[in-house]
Design a protein around this motif. Structure first.
Motif, PDB file in Angstrom:
ATOM      1  N   SER A 542      -0.940   1.108  -6.485  1.00 17.20           N
ATOM      2  CA  SER A 542      -0.195  -0.149  -6.522  1.00 17.20           C
ATOM      3  C   SER A 542       1.267   0.111  -6.846  1.00 17.20           C
ATOM      4  O   SER A 542       1.615   0.313  -8.020  1.00 17.20           O
ATOM      5  CB  SER A 542      -0.775  -1.106  -7.561  1.00 17.20           C
ATOM      6  N   PRO A 543       2.157   0.106  -5.855  1.00 17.00           N
ATOM      7  CA  PRO A 543       3.590   0.242  -6.166  1.00 17.00           C
ATOM      8  C   PRO A 543       4.118  -0.926  -6.990  1.00 17.00           C
ATOM      9  O   PRO A 543       5.052  -0.756  -7.788  1.00 17.00           O
ATOM     10  CB  PRO A 543       4.245   0.294  -4.779  1.00 17.00           C
ATOM     11  N   VAL A 544       3.534  -2.099  -6.850  1.00 17.58           N
ATOM     12  CA  VAL A 544       3.973  -3.264  -7.623  1.00 17.58           C
ATOM     13  C   VAL A 544       3.690  -3.061  -9.106  1.00 17.58           C
ATOM     14  O   VAL A 544       4.525  -3.367  -9.961  1.00 17.58           O
ATOM     15  CB  VAL A 544       3.297  -4.549  -7.103  1.00 17.58           C
ATOM     16  N   ASN A 545       2.512  -2.522  -9.440  1.00 13.34           N
ATOM     17  CA  ASN A 545       2.183  -2.310 -10.847  1.00 13.34           C
ATOM     18  C   ASN A 545       3.104  -1.271 -11.497  1.00 13.34           C
ATOM     19  O   ASN A 545       3.413  -1.361 -12.688  1.00 13.34           O
ATOM     20  CB  ASN A 545       0.713  -1.901 -10.994  1.00 13.34           C
ATOM     21  N   VAL A 546       3.547  -0.286 -10.720  1.00 14.35           N
ATOM     22  CA  VAL A 546       4.514   0.686 -11.244  1.00 14.35           C
ATOM     23  C   VAL A 546       5.821  -0.014 -11.602  1.00 14.35           C
ATOM     24  O   VAL A 546       6.424   0.245 -12.650  1.00 14.35           O
ATOM     25  CB  VAL A 546       4.763   1.804 -10.208  1.00 14.35           C
ATOM     26  N   LYS A 576       1.690   6.787 -11.594  1.00 15.29           N
ATOM     27  CA  LYS A 576       1.963   6.520 -10.189  1.00 15.29           C
ATOM     28  C   LYS A 576       1.321   5.218  -9.690  1.00 15.29           C
ATOM     29  O   LYS A 576       1.377   4.910  -8.503  1.00 15.29           O
ATOM     30  CB  LYS A 576       1.476   7.687  -9.332  1.00 15.29           C
ATOM     31  N   GLY A 577       0.707   4.472 -10.608  1.00 14.56           N
ATOM     32  CA  GLY A 577       0.071   3.225 -10.201  1.00 14.56           C
ATOM     33  C   GLY A 577      -1.246   3.437  -9.502  1.00 14.56           C
ATOM     34  O   GLY A 577      -1.715   2.557  -8.772  1.00 14.56           O
ATOM     35  N   ASP A 578      -1.879   4.606  -9.710  1.00 15.76           N
ATOM     36  CA  ASP A 578      -3.154   4.902  -9.050  1.00 15.76           C
ATOM     37  C   ASP A 578      -4.317   4.634 -10.007  1.00 15.76           C
ATOM     38  O   ASP A 578      -4.145   4.597 -11.223  1.00 15.76           O
ATOM     39  CB  ASP A 578      -3.183   6.337  -8.533  1.00 15.76           C
ATOM     40  N   TYR A 579      -5.522   4.499  -9.430  1.00 18.15           N
ATOM     41  CA  TYR A 579      -6.667   4.049 -10.214  1.00 18.15           C
ATOM     42  C   TYR A 579      -7.921   4.888  -9.977  1.00 18.15           C
ATOM     43  O   TYR A 579      -8.972   4.362  -9.647  1.00 18.15           O
ATOM     44  CB  TYR A 579      -6.963   2.577  -9.904  1.00 18.15           C
ATOM     45  N   PRO A 580      -7.841   6.212 -10.175  1.00 18.63           N
ATOM     46  CA  PRO A 580      -9.080   6.996 -10.195  1.00 18.63           C
ATOM     47  C   PRO A 580      -9.847   6.710 -11.471  1.00 18.63           C
ATOM     48  O   PRO A 580      -9.279   6.209 -12.458  1.00 18.63           O
ATOM     49  CB  PRO A 580      -8.578   8.438 -10.148  1.00 18.63           C
ATOM     50  N   THR A 581     -11.127   7.029 -11.495  1.00 21.59           N
ATOM     51  CA  THR A 581     -11.944   6.707 -12.674  1.00 21.59           C
ATOM     52  C   THR A 581     -11.495   7.470 -13.915  1.00 21.59           C
ATOM     53  O   THR A 581     -11.776   7.043 -15.032  1.00 21.59           O
ATOM     54  CB  THR A 581     -13.425   7.002 -12.400  1.00 21.59           C
ATOM     55  N   GLU A 582     -10.785   8.601 -13.741  1.00 22.62           N
ATOM     56  CA  GLU A 582     -10.375   9.387 -14.906  1.00 22.62           C
ATOM     57  C   GLU A 582      -9.017   8.981 -15.466  1.00 22.62           C
ATOM     58  O   GLU A 582      -8.549   9.544 -16.469  1.00 22.62           O
ATOM     59  CB  GLU A 582     -10.361  10.875 -14.558  1.00 22.62           C
ATOM     60  N   SER A 583      -8.362   7.988 -14.883  1.00 20.67           N
ATOM     61  CA  SER A 583      -7.037   7.572 -15.349  1.00 20.67           C
ATOM     62  C   SER A 583      -7.124   6.865 -16.699  1.00 20.67           C
ATOM     63  O   SER A 583      -7.985   6.008 -16.920  1.00 20.67           O
ATOM     64  CB  SER A 583      -6.390   6.642 -14.329  1.00 20.67           C
ATOM     65  N   PRO A 703     -19.501   3.636 -12.643  1.00 21.25           N
ATOM     66  CA  PRO A 703     -18.036   3.656 -12.818  1.00 21.25           C
ATOM     67  C   PRO A 703     -17.400   3.712 -11.432  1.00 21.25           C
ATOM     68  O   PRO A 703     -17.920   4.369 -10.531  1.00 21.25           O
ATOM     69  CB  PRO A 703     -17.792   4.949 -13.605  1.00 21.25           C
ATOM     70  N   ILE A 704     -16.315   2.994 -11.246  1.00 20.46           N
ATOM     71  CA  ILE A 704     -15.742   2.911  -9.900  1.00 20.46           C
ATOM     72  C   ILE A 704     -14.224   2.898  -9.973  1.00 20.46           C
ATOM     73  O   ILE A 704     -13.640   2.349 -10.912  1.00 20.46           O
ATOM     74  CB  ILE A 704     -16.266   1.643  -9.179  1.00 20.46           C
ATOM     75  N   ASN A 705     -13.595   3.541  -8.996  1.00 24.14           N
ATOM     76  CA  ASN A 705     -12.136   3.524  -8.957  1.00 24.14           C
ATOM     77  C   ASN A 705     -11.648   2.246  -8.288  1.00 24.14           C
ATOM     78  O   ASN A 705     -12.431   1.378  -7.930  1.00 24.14           O
ATOM     79  CB  ASN A 705     -11.586   4.781  -8.258  1.00 24.14           C
ATOM     80  N   GLY A 706     -10.325   2.132  -8.116  1.00 22.57           N
ATOM     81  CA  GLY A 706      -9.762   0.902  -7.562  1.00 22.57           C
ATOM     82  C   GLY A 706      -9.387  -0.082  -8.648  1.00 22.57           C
ATOM     83  O   GLY A 706      -9.590   0.157  -9.850  1.00 22.57           O
ATOM     84  N   THR A 707      -8.831  -1.216  -8.237  1.00 22.52           N
ATOM     85  CA  THR A 707      -8.450  -2.261  -9.183  1.00 22.52           C
ATOM     86  C   THR A 707      -8.108  -3.525  -8.420  1.00 22.52           C
ATOM     87  O   THR A 707      -8.273  -3.589  -7.193  1.00 22.52           O
ATOM     88  CB  THR A 707      -7.247  -1.813 -10.043  1.00 22.52           C
ATOM     89  N   ARG A 708      -7.580  -4.510  -9.130  1.00 23.64           N
ATOM     90  CA  ARG A 708      -7.136  -5.752  -8.523  1.00 23.64           C
ATOM     91  C   ARG A 708      -5.908  -5.497  -7.647  1.00 23.64           C
ATOM     92  O   ARG A 708      -4.964  -4.842  -8.054  1.00 23.64           O
ATOM     93  CB  ARG A 708      -6.761  -6.755  -9.610  1.00 23.64           C
ATOM     94  N   ASN A 712      -8.028  -0.816  -1.940  1.00 18.02           N
ATOM     95  CA  ASN A 712      -9.418  -0.780  -2.409  1.00 18.02           C
ATOM     96  C   ASN A 712      -9.566  -1.799  -3.528  1.00 18.02           C
ATOM     97  O   ASN A 712      -9.645  -1.477  -4.708  1.00 18.02           O
ATOM     98  CB  ASN A 712      -9.779   0.623  -2.896  1.00 18.02           C
ATOM     99  N   ASN A 713      -9.615  -3.054  -3.133  1.00 20.70           N
ATOM    100  CA  ASN A 713      -9.433  -4.186  -4.045  1.00 20.70           C
ATOM    101  C   ASN A 713     -10.730  -4.518  -4.781  1.00 20.70           C
ATOM    102  O   ASN A 713     -11.492  -5.388  -4.372  1.00 20.70           O
ATOM    103  CB  ASN A 713      -8.944  -5.392  -3.231  1.00 20.70           C
TER     104      ASN A 713
END
Length: 800
Positions: A542-546, A576-583, A703-708, A712-713
């Motif tokens: 998400s560039p917006v969240n960054v 970087k605004g990314d959402y892997p499960t380990e973040s 557990p799942i990656n992604g976000t709002r 990958n919404n």
């Protein structure tokens, strides 16, 4: 000792007998993917080959036999889902689940879906091909209802199987139309905020179109110029039953100029509430006159998503405003009348009977004006003395949805596909299209109407004001669309569309986040292939969240923060605004954002309205603008009249509260605050609400990656507890490359079958979570060579 031995052997024998009985019972409840069956009404033999994931490939000599076979195999995998979906629109859930669903049933009865479906049926032409093939499909469904094993859910709920009829198809489509409409959640809520706080508090909410955000661009065809609280409770009751609600979507088609192999690549992932079974049933149907690999709603004969070797299409939600609320003026002495223009008119009173499980029938009456049903008193939906009526376009114009879906699925190319969309009046859909002839297109498919700039559609209209009941409808050519644009791609991500005719179309559009990311990726590459598009459709950035985090970090007062707090802020600086499960940054960001929203809005709105506003689209659009607006009236906490809080105060306080909450929830070791611990997905089944049956019927949690609002919404509601349980997301992911259409790929969230005894109940669940795909087979030779199961349906008389 001998006595105990005899008792032991007797007990073991009893267990053995019970195991045989249970095994036999469950064996007979499994879907039949092999063997031969006779079906009444078939004219010729039909061959059905099941692939390794339980997807039927149906080969028939004529369309009627093919759709009859489709109905049969659809029912044997999804009869329970069909039963639930047909009940919602007509108000029939209380008969299955008891009195707790009475409010939901009353609401849907008052919407008028069932009465509208009845009216539609009486006006149908039985000789229309769309009607005839629909009836063939229903004949197949009813053959299974009559002859097939009863799904276990019917035993557990105590309801009987009953035949399906054409009205059930329309009621299911009516429920789909309702679940798309955001006005039910939004308009009464905004009116309440306006009445409570005044317009000054609304100007900083993203209620209207924002010209500074990314809009979907239009491009004409150069080839052819020819409620408040209770409504939220209704939605909540459906979510608790794990009945899918339609939320948002992505779709794009890349023209040959931007692909490695010089052919169109199509992608689509409609975002729908997670449920078990998942919403779509896949089926490949082939006859001498028709072939489609399609995705079907339970009980609906024609695919809403589909492709073949010639073309592909999919849907997103348009998010246009097609619902209006009106305050009605009561007669001063006669409660049977309301104000209509300069005179008074009698309410229409409609009475219905609702069947309730383990209870007496409930008699229910509601009032209607010429605008629509009065919502007051319907399961306590609207509070206050002023009657509020609702006008909904879905029930106001002729229903041609079934004909439109038929025409879409039978279209041969761009022009007749576009023509089929003219009859999609509601819900508003964003239809994305690509074909083997190198065309890409996007249309906003809905019945749009004139709305003067002076009319604000986001509030309940005052008596005598607002839009007239008789709308001035626009020609379909005025709808937003883009056909073969010079930038060589089209997309839809539920964000604001530009205008064709110089007027904006009010709606409940989602923020620009996904649209920006899609454009950023598509613009930056001119050699797209299927694998790269597969990576894109699972993108979690998400560039917006960054940008939001960058602004927030400037407004944190670091005085009093300890070394651990400062390290957390440093980690966010490089996120970087990314959402892997380990973040861990992802976990901190969303916990921080929840407290920012709570500390910004809850003092003015109170508990109830704050919870409601969190579940609207416009609060998603509000986050970025309000973070960038230091002067917003919302920053002051009205609970502390002696001080005036600034944005800096709220941001800093919220950060501290977020860190404290995460320590309580996940421990003091920040390395353990990983996203996968709080962001999880469980596919719920209605029967899975019973704790003892949960592990049998539900699938997950994972557990799942992604976000709002990333591509990958994986949406989740913000909650005080901090566990971000995913409630909706990609209902399928499809990638179709017309340079290699035989190897197009897809995935379902759990599995093809809704029968818990089937091997295909959840065989795709882990693949889905891992972002993997499987093949959508079209080639008959390959299908026959790889098929492990074959079901032959024969005419009942045994003759061809």
């Amino acid at each position: 000792m001998g006595k105990f031995k005899r008792l032991g052997w007797g007990f073991l024998a009893l267990v053995g007998v019970l195991a045989v009985i249970i095994g036999s019972f469950t064996y007979h409840l499994k879907p039949d993917y092999d063997g031969e069956k006779s079906l009444q009404g078939l004219s010729k033999e039909v061959q059905i080959y099941y692939d390794n994931y339980g997807i039927p490939h149906i080969y028939a000599e004529n369309d009627a036999d093919a759709f009859k076979a489709l109905g049969y195999v659809h029912a044997q995998d999804r009869l329970w889902q069909m039963e639930l979906l047909r009940r919602i629109g007509k108000g029939g859930l209380s008969e299955v689940f008891g009195k707790d669903l009475l409010g939901t049933d009353k609401f849907f009865i008052a919407l008028g879906i069932d009465d509208y479906s009845s009216k539609t049926i009486t006006n149908l032409n039985p000789s229309d091909a769309a009607v005839q093939l629909s009836q063939a499909y229903l004949d197949g469904v009813n053959e299974f209802v009559k002859e097939g094993p009863t799904p276990v859910e019917f035993y557990l709920t105590g309801i009987e199987k009953k035949p399906f009829e054409l009205k059930d198809v329309y009621n299911t489509l009516g429920y789909m139309a309702f679940s798309f409409a955001m006005a039910h959640k939004t308009d009464p809520l905004l009116s309440k905020i306006k009445d409570k706080l005044g317009f000054e508090y609304l100007k900083d909410l993203a209620v209207h179109s924002d010209t500074t955000t990314l809009w979907i661009k239009n491009y004409p065809n150069t080839k052819n110029d020819s409620i408040r609280k209770s409504i939220s409770e209704v939605m909540s009751s459906l979510e608790k039953l794990s009945i899918p609600l339609f939320e948002g979507s992505n779709g794009w088609a890349i023209a040959p100029e931007k692909t490695k192999n010089g052919k169109v690549i199509f992608a689509n992932d409609p975002h729908i509430g997670y449920s078990q079974p998942s919403v779509w049933y896949e089926a490949h149907v082939s006859t001498p006159n028709y072939e489609k690999y399609g995705y079907h709603l339970a009980g609906v004969p024609y695919p809403i998503l589909g492709h073949n070797r010639k073309l592909a299409y999919g849907m997103t939600m348009f998010e246009n405003d097609d619902v209006d609320f009106y305050y009605e003026k009561k007669h001063p002495t006669d409660p049977r009348k309301y104000k209509d223009g300069d005179g008074w008119k009698d309410y229409e009173v409609i009475s219905k009977t609702i069947k309730v499980k383990d209870s007496d029938d409930v008699q229910f009456s509601y009032k209607k004006t010429h605008r629509g049903p009065i919502l007051n008193g319907i399961a306590d939906q609207i509070t206050g003395e002023r009657p509020i009526s609702m006008w909904w376009i879905f029930t106001k114009v002729e229903n041609k949805l079934l004909n439109s879906l038929y025409s879409m699925s039978h279209a041969k190319g761009l022009d007749d596909f576009e023509q089929a969309l003219e009859d999609l009046h509601a819900p508003g859909l964003g239809i994305v299209y690509g074909d083997a002839d190198d065309n890409v297109a996007w249309w906003a498919a809905a019945k749009l109407y004139e709305i003067p700039d002076s009319v604000n559609t986001k509030f309940v209209y005052e008596e005598g004001k607002g839009l007239p009941v008789e709308k001035e409808y626009l020609d379909f050519s005025k709808n937003p669309h883009a056909i073969n644009p010079p930038w060589h791609y089209v997309y839809s991500a539920n964000n604001q569309p530009d205008s064709i005719s110089g007027m904006l179309y009010p709606g409940y559009y989602l923020p620009e986040n996904r649209g920006r990311r899609i454009e950023e990726l598509l613009e930056g590459k001119d050699d797209w292939d299927k694998e790269a598009v597969g990576d894109m459709i699972t993108d979690n950035t998400s560039p917006v969240n960054v940008e939001i985090v960058s602004q927030l970090l400037k407004k944190v007062n670091v005085e009093g923060l300890n070394d651990s707090d400062l390290q957390i802020l440093d980690n966010l600086k490089v996120w970087k605004g990314d959402y892997p499960t380990e973040s861990t940054a992802a976990t901190v960001y969303h916990r921080w954002m929840y407290f920012i929203l709570q500390n910004t809005f809850k003092d003015e709105l109170g508990e109830t309205l704050f919870e409601e506003i969190l579940n609207t689209h416009f609060i998603k659009r509000t986050i970025a603008p309000i973070v960038g607006n230091e002067a917003s009236i919302w920053w002051d906490n009205i609970s502390t009249p002696e001080t005036v809080e600034s944005q800096f105060d709220i941001v800093t306080t919220s950060f501290k509260e977020a860190v404290e909450a995460l320590e309580d929830q996940l421990g003091n070791d920040t390395a353990q605050w990983i996203w996968g611990r709080v962001h999880t997905l469980e596919h719920g089944h209605p029967i899975g609400q019973v704790e003892a049956l949960k592990s049998f019927f539900n699938v997950g949690p994972f557990p799942i990656n992604g976000t709002r609002e990333v591509i990958n919404n994986t949406y989740f509601p913000y909650t005080e507890g901090g566990f971000n349980k995913v409630s909706s997301g990609p209902s399928t992911r499809r990638v179709i490359d017309f340079s290699d259409v035989e190897n197009s790929m897809s995935i379902l969230p759990t599995g093809q079958s809704g029968n818990p005894f089937s091997t295909h109940y959840k065989d795709q669940a882990e693949m889905y979570v891992n972002g993997e795909f499987r093949k959508m087979m079209l080639n008959k030779e390959e299908i026959l060579s790889k098929s492990k199961s074959q079901l032959t349906l024969k005419p009942m008389n045994g003759k061809e």
